[in-house]
Design a protein around this motif. Structure first.
Motif, PDB file in Angstrom:
ATOM      1  N   VAL A 290     -75.181  19.768-111.174  1.00 11.97           N
ATOM      2  CA  VAL A 290     -74.072  20.065-111.863  1.00 11.97           C
ATOM      3  C   VAL A 290     -74.419  20.853-113.215  1.00 11.97           C
ATOM      4  CG1 VAL A 290     -72.030  19.359-113.038  1.00 11.97           C
ATOM      5  CG2 VAL A 290     -72.687  17.864-110.898  1.00 11.97           C
ATOM      6  N   LEU A 291     -75.251  20.345-114.258  1.00 19.48           N
ATOM      7  CA  LEU A 291     -75.459  21.336-115.159  1.00 19.48           C
ATOM      8  C   LEU A 291     -76.331  22.545-114.853  1.00 19.48           C
ATOM      9  CD1 LEU A 291     -77.341  18.372-117.273  1.00 19.48           C
ATOM     10  CD2 LEU A 291     -74.801  19.040-117.253  1.00 19.48           C
ATOM     11  N   LEU A 292     -77.148  22.625-113.800  1.00 22.10           N
ATOM     12  CA  LEU A 292     -77.672  23.870-113.267  1.00 22.10           C
ATOM     13  C   LEU A 292     -76.378  24.663-112.945  1.00 22.10           C
ATOM     14  CD1 LEU A 292     -80.699  23.093-110.886  1.00 22.10           C
ATOM     15  CD2 LEU A 292     -80.534  24.868-112.600  1.00 22.10           C
ATOM     16  N   HIS A 293     -75.602  24.322-112.209  1.00 20.45           N
ATOM     17  CA  HIS A 293     -74.281  25.198-111.664  1.00 20.45           C
ATOM     18  C   HIS A 293     -73.586  25.601-112.812  1.00 20.45           C
ATOM     19  CE1 HIS A 293     -70.664  25.486-108.716  1.00 20.45           C
ATOM     20  NE2 HIS A 293     -71.082  26.703-109.120  1.00 20.45           N
ATOM     21  N   GLY A 294     -73.477  24.982-113.768  1.00 16.34           N
ATOM     22  CA  GLY A 294     -72.670  25.384-115.290  1.00 16.34           C
ATOM     23  C   GLY A 294     -73.387  26.536-115.864  1.00 16.34           C
ATOM     24  N   VAL A 295     -74.734  26.531-116.038  1.00 17.63           N
ATOM     25  CA  VAL A 295     -75.472  27.525-116.769  1.00 17.63           C
ATOM     26  C   VAL A 295     -75.822  28.490-116.050  1.00 17.63           C
ATOM     27  CG1 VAL A 295     -77.700  27.877-117.579  1.00 17.63           C
ATOM     28  CG2 VAL A 295     -77.015  25.505-118.057  1.00 17.63           C
ATOM     29  N   TRP A 296     -75.901  28.415-114.491  1.00 13.77           N
ATOM     30  CA  TRP A 296     -75.969  29.580-113.820  1.00 13.77           C
ATOM     31  C   TRP A 296     -74.593  30.445-113.711  1.00 13.77           C
ATOM     32  CZ3 TRP A 296     -72.716  30.418-109.449  1.00 13.77           C
ATOM     33  CH2 TRP A 296     -73.098  31.533-108.639  1.00 13.77           C
TER      34      TRP A 296
ATOM     35  N   GLU B 258     -69.503  13.329-117.147  1.00 12.96           N
ATOM     36  CA  GLU B 258     -69.538  14.036-118.297  1.00 12.96           C
ATOM     37  C   GLU B 258     -70.399  15.342-117.920  1.00 12.96           C
ATOM     38  OE1 GLU B 258     -70.832  13.384-122.897  1.00 12.96           O
ATOM     39  OE2 GLU B 258     -71.544  12.101-121.562  1.00 12.96           O
ATOM     40  N   ALA B 259     -71.292  15.337-116.916  1.00  9.57           N
ATOM     41  CA  ALA B 259     -71.905  16.507-116.585  1.00  9.57           C
ATOM     42  C   ALA B 259     -71.005  17.380-116.021  1.00  9.57           C
ATOM     43  CB  ALA B 259     -73.122  16.048-115.294  1.00  9.57           C
ATOM     44  N   LEU B 260     -70.071  17.049-115.519  1.00  6.17           N
ATOM     45  CA  LEU B 260     -68.816  17.819-114.900  1.00  6.17           C
ATOM     46  C   LEU B 260     -67.816  18.563-116.152  1.00  6.17           C
ATOM     47  CD1 LEU B 260     -67.827  15.661-111.915  1.00  6.17           C
ATOM     48  CD2 LEU B 260     -68.423  18.130-111.817  1.00  6.17           C
ATOM     49  N   TYR B 261     -67.777  17.737-117.157  1.00  4.89           N
ATOM     50  CA  TYR B 261     -67.461  18.173-118.353  1.00  4.89           C
ATOM     51  C   TYR B 261     -68.160  19.360-118.892  1.00  4.89           C
ATOM     52  CZ  TYR B 261     -64.686  17.776-122.764  1.00  4.89           C
ATOM     53  OH  TYR B 261     -63.773  17.867-123.937  1.00  4.89           O
ATOM     54  N   ALA B 262     -69.529  19.148-118.818  1.00  6.66           N
ATOM     55  CA  ALA B 262     -70.382  20.115-119.573  1.00  6.66           C
ATOM     56  C   ALA B 262     -70.213  21.434-118.480  1.00  6.66           C
ATOM     57  CB  ALA B 262     -71.979  19.447-119.490  1.00  6.66           C
ATOM     58  N   PHE B 263     -70.241  21.172-117.254  1.00  7.54           N
ATOM     59  CA  PHE B 263     -70.039  22.349-116.457  1.00  7.54           C
ATOM     60  C   PHE B 263     -68.944  22.944-116.634  1.00  7.54           C
ATOM     61  CE2 PHE B 263     -67.729  24.095-112.737  1.00  7.54           C
ATOM     62  CZ  PHE B 263     -68.422  24.796-112.301  1.00  7.54           C
ATOM     63  N   ALA B 264     -67.687  22.546-117.295  1.00 10.18           N
ATOM     64  CA  ALA B 264     -66.481  23.212-117.247  1.00 10.18           C
ATOM     65  C   ALA B 264     -66.746  24.106-118.726  1.00 10.18           C
ATOM     66  CB  ALA B 264     -65.416  22.104-117.745  1.00 10.18           C
ATOM     67  N   ARG B 265     -67.403  23.638-119.675  1.00 12.31           N
ATOM     68  CA  ARG B 265     -67.733  24.258-120.848  1.00 12.31           C
ATOM     69  C   ARG B 265     -68.858  25.425-120.516  1.00 12.31           C
ATOM     70  NH1 ARG B 265     -66.922  20.413-125.864  1.00 12.31           N
ATOM     71  NH2 ARG B 265     -64.912  19.934-125.567  1.00 12.31           N
ATOM     72  N   LEU B 266     -69.750  25.245-119.788  1.00 12.55           N
ATOM     73  CA  LEU B 266     -70.806  26.107-119.797  1.00 12.55           C
ATOM     74  C   LEU B 266     -70.530  27.115-118.733  1.00 12.55           C
ATOM     75  CD1 LEU B 266     -73.680  23.319-118.985  1.00 12.55           C
ATOM     76  CD2 LEU B 266     -73.463  24.924-121.167  1.00 12.55           C
ATOM     77  N   GLY B 267     -69.564  26.713-117.699  1.00 19.64           N
ATOM     78  CA  GLY B 267     -69.323  27.703-117.029  1.00 19.64           C
ATOM     79  C   GLY B 267     -68.292  28.865-117.411  1.00 19.64           C
ATOM     80  N   GLN B 268     -67.792  28.461-118.575  1.00 20.69           N
ATOM     81  CA  GLN B 268     -67.020  29.430-119.363  1.00 20.69           C
ATOM     82  C   GLN B 268     -67.976  30.285-120.609  1.00 20.69           C
ATOM     83  OE1 GLN B 268     -62.780  27.964-120.538  1.00 20.69           O
ATOM     84  NE2 GLN B 268     -63.906  25.875-119.821  1.00 20.69           N
ATOM     85  N   SER B 269     -69.193  30.188-120.385  1.00 20.53           N
ATOM     86  CA  SER B 269     -70.255  30.840-121.385  1.00 20.53           C
ATOM     87  C   SER B 269     -69.877  30.107-122.797  1.00 20.53           C
ATOM     88  CB  SER B 269     -70.113  32.026-121.246  1.00 20.53           C
ATOM     89  OG  SER B 269     -70.465  32.686-120.161  1.00 20.53           O
ATOM     90  N   ARG B 270     -69.272  29.014-122.888  1.00 17.35           N
ATOM     91  CA  ARG B 270     -69.291  28.448-124.206  1.00 17.35           C
ATOM     92  C   ARG B 270     -70.140  27.808-124.674  1.00 17.35           C
ATOM     93  NH1 ARG B 270     -63.584  25.493-123.844  1.00 17.35           N
ATOM     94  NH2 ARG B 270     -64.397  24.230-125.380  1.00 17.35           N
TER      95      ARG B 270
END
Length: 258
Positions: free
Chosen positions: A158-164, A123-135
């Motif tokens: 994983v979450l840090l990577h997405g927010v970054w 689920e964190a990887l799912y969050a990464f996918a959305r966060l990484g698109q600035s969603r």
């Protein structure tokens, strides 16, 4: 905080890693790892730890999981829950390393919600996918993960990577600092966490603190990882450039006649 593995358990997982790494140039390493983790009855935390590391090593060796597995390995439960989870962790982690956010999101939309409830790392990887698109809708997924796994380092990374990656997320820099603070010792002994911290400090205009963080990250980074070293050096250059531009703008303002 997350408890350390007992020595016997650590040995079991080390053997699973060795079985895969010894064959990292061949075509069977994902199967070997999946079978070993299945026999060990690995928890999702253990699977996340092992798969994230082995996926990175395989990618660096030029034999990525994306070459040997298919998207169906993420969506097909037929191998059984433990082996399926291993394939999911390997494939999605490698997509994350390649910044393929849309591919992750598309695949995760086909994974049942009840599976994610038992696997916060996926689920964190799912969050990464959305966060990484600035969603911004990725923030709700991130908060669910933080409730389920507030102190698991690999999941937090994983979450840090997405927010970054999510440049246009609201409150991005303070969010990065908050996530770093959840890591063991506040991320102060973790070069990747310090790298994220430096990026956040640069965004906030805290240039001395940013340089201190990236300098410490460079000191802590183990040898033999030139790609990550290059990222850290690039961040150091960005901090220096941002600071120099700020100083130049300030000097220009001070010398411009009213």
């Amino acid at each position: 905080m997350t408890e350390a593995l007992d020595p016997e358990r650590a040995t079991v997982l080390a053997r699973a890693v060795s079985a895969a790494v010894e064959e990292i140039a061949g075509s069977e390493w994902p199967t070997l790892l999946a079978e070993a983790l299945g026999e060990a009855e690995a928890t999702w935390q253990e699977s996340a730890q092992v798969c994230a590391d082995v996926a990175w090593r395989a990618r660096a060796a030029g034999n990525s999981a994306l070459v040997l597995l298919t998207p169906e390995h993420v969506t097909d439960p037929s191998p059984g829950p433990l082996i399926w989870r291993t394939y999911r962790h390997l494939y999605l982690s490698t997509l994350r390393y390649d910044f393929r956010c849309r591919d992750i999101e598309s695949l995760m939309n086909k994974v049942p919600v009840n599976v994610l409830d038992e696997d916060p790392y996926s689920e964190a990887l799912y969050a990464f996918a959305r966060l990484g698109q600035s969603r911004s809708d990725g923030l709700a997924v991130m908060h669910r993960v933080l409730v389920a796994a507030p102190d698991h380092p690999k999941t937090l990374h994983v979450l840090l990577h997405g927010v970054w990656l999510g440049t246009f997320l609201p409150g991005r820099a303070p969010m990065l600092l908050a996530l770093v603070g959840l890591l063991p010792d506040g991320g102060l002994h973790d070069p990747i966490a310090l790298f994220r911290m430096a990026s956040a400090r640069r965004s906030l205009g805290h240039y001395p603190e940013a340089l201190t963080a990236i300098g410490h990250a460079l000191e802590l980074l183990p040898p033999g990882d030139p790609a990550v070293h290059a990222d850290l050096v690039r961040e150091h250059a960005l901090i220096t450039l941002a600071y120099d531009l700020t100083q130049h703008a300030r000097a220009t303002r001070n010398t411009t006649p009213s």
